[in-house]
Design a protein around this motif. Structure first.
Motif, short mmCIF file in Angstrom:
data_model
loop_
_atom_site.label_atom_id
_atom_site.label_comp_id
_atom_site.label_asym_id
_atom_site.label_seq_id
_atom_site.Cartn_x
_atom_site.Cartn_y
_atom_site.Cartn_z
N SER A 1 0.84 -1.23 0.11
CA SER A 1 0.00 0.03 -0.03
C SER A 1 0.92 1.15 -0.07
O SER A 1 0.81 2.37 -0.49
N TYR A 2 2.02 1.07 0.58
CA TYR A 2 2.90 2.34 0.58
C TYR A 2 3.50 2.78 -0.75
O TYR A 2 3.62 3.73 -1.26
N ILE A 3 3.88 1.41 -1.42
CA ILE A 3 4.12 1.69 -2.82
C ILE A 3 3.31 2.19 -3.78
O ILE A 3 3.53 3.12 -4.49
N LYS A 4 2.04 1.96 -3.46
CA LYS A 4 0.92 2.60 -4.34
C LYS A 4 0.85 3.79 -3.95
O LYS A 4 0.62 4.96 -4.78
N LEU B 1 1.44 7.94 -6.29
CA LEU B 1 0.17 8.63 -6.17
C LEU B 1 0.38 9.95 -5.69
O LEU B 1 0.02 11.09 -6.01
N ARG B 2 1.36 10.19 -4.45
CA ARG B 2 1.41 11.34 -3.85
C ARG B 2 2.41 12.38 -4.48
O ARG B 2 2.09 13.46 -4.38
N GLY B 3 3.48 12.09 -5.52
CA GLY B 3 4.20 12.95 -6.01
C GLY B 3 5.32 13.52 -5.19
O GLY B 3 5.53 13.29 -4.02
N LYS C 1 5.26 16.27 -9.01
CA LYS C 1 5.39 15.53 -10.00
C LYS C 1 5.70 13.95 -9.74
O LYS C 1 6.12 13.66 -8.38
N GLN C 2 5.35 13.15 -10.49
CA GLN C 2 5.30 11.60 -10.46
C GLN C 2 6.70 11.34 -9.91
O GLN C 2 7.64 11.61 -10.54
N ILE C 3 6.76 10.19 -8.80
CA ILE C 3 7.95 9.99 -8.29
C ILE C 3 8.60 8.88 -9.51
O ILE C 3 7.60 7.94 -9.95
#
Length: 324
Positions: A59-62, A66-68, A92-94
């Motif tokens: 869930s942390y990977i997801k 998402l968080r940027g 911006k996306q990691i």
């Protein structure tokens, strides 16, 4: 509030200190784990690593994807200084590379806890690694290399130092951390070699230098000794050891002045590619670069462009080299 997870992170970081890991590696570990701890506490009310399950890591990977970038910080009290929201890449996306590094760091942490018998099994053992697509590092042309070198003001101490440093990186392929840690006594002009005593894998090795770089270094030493009594070959103007991050910024700025994107690692990459394009072999190159195996070298430097392959072909074509 200090909790069991924080205590174990401190425990792990003391272990890292005892292993003499590089400052950059330790910083990566700690940043990853502190951010992971914040996430677990806020999203799952978990404050003990023994409570972490594979589902929490997934869930942390997801969440990471998402968080940027820079939307979460470890110390909120420093945001007025760092101003993460003012960064051009904020939110911006990691990248997959960064996420992959996070996963690797988390795995190392839980493997440590298992070895210390703090946990029975690692919740990260079943988490798949992310293998990002390798970006091809651009091969600088001779013209670009000349432009980069000409961007340094060699009439000043720091400019001359940076000019010789770049030439050293291009001629030896050593890592920037290895280069900035060099001392004059590491130079052996008779053997045309430099002893690298602070390598990444902690195994000393020799880097070899050309006649041109040998002359450059001799002249630099004469100049350096007039203005500095530092123990380092490429010191700061105050005689201290240069910081890797600071040099990376200096090199980036020098490149921007001539419209070239360049990093210290790219210079190492360019050394390796030009070495191969000029007829060098992977086995020797692997030894020079300080890799653990030829396979590691091949994985790192098989990303030639079609144009680079074409040039190498013309140089080594049988008919081009036969007197027929």
């Amino acid at each position: 509030m200090f909790n069991e997870f924080d205590f174990q992170i401190d425990n792990f970081m003391m272990y890292c200190d005892s292993k003499s890991l590089s400052r950059k590696t330790k910083k990566s570990y700690e940043q990853t784990l502190r951010l992971f701890s914040i996430y677990l506490r806020k999203e799952h009310t978990i404050t003990d690593p023994r409570e972490v399950k594979p589902v929490h890591i997934r869930s942390y990977i997801k969440y990471l994807k998402l968080r940027g970038k820079y939307t979460v910080v470890i110390n909120t009290g420093s945001t007025h200084l760092n101003n993460p929201e003012g960064r051009s890449d904020h939110s911006k996306q990691i990248s997959d590379t960064t996420v992959g590094n996070y996963i690797r760091n988390i795995k190392v942490f839980f493997n440590f806890l298992k070895s210390e018998h703090e946990i029975g099994t690692s919740p990260a053992s079943t988490i798949a690694n992310i293998k990002p697509d390798r970006k091809k590092k651009k091969l600088l042309s001779l013209t670009q290399i000349k432009q980069l070198l000409n961007s340094f003001d060699t009439t000043k101490f720091h400019g001359y130092r940076n000019w010789v440093t770049v030439r050293t990186l291009l001629d030896t392929g050593m890592r920037i951390g290895e280069c900035l840690g060099l001392r004059p006594d590491d130079l052996d002009f008779r053997a045309r070699a430099i002893l690298i005593t602070n390598p990444k894998n902690r195994k000393e090795r020799y880097a070899f230098i050309s006649d041109k770089l040998s002359k450059d270094l001799r002249r630099w030493l004469q100049y350096r000794d007039r203005y500095s009594d530092s123990e380092y070959l490429f010191p700061t103007t105050r005689g201290n050891k240069q910081d890797v991050t600071t040099f990376e910024k200096v090199l980036k700025k020098a490149g921007e002045e001539v419209n070239i994107e360049v990093t210290p690692h790219q210079l190492r990459n360019n050394f390796a590619k030009y070495y191969l394009l000029n007829g060098g072999d992977y086995v020797t190159l692997s030894r020079i670069l300080g890799h653990s195996s030829v396979e590691v070298t091949q994985k790192a430097y098989l990303d030639f462009t079609e144009d680079e392959i074409a040039k190498k072909y013309q140089k080594h074509s049988p008919l081009n080299n036969f007197n027929l």
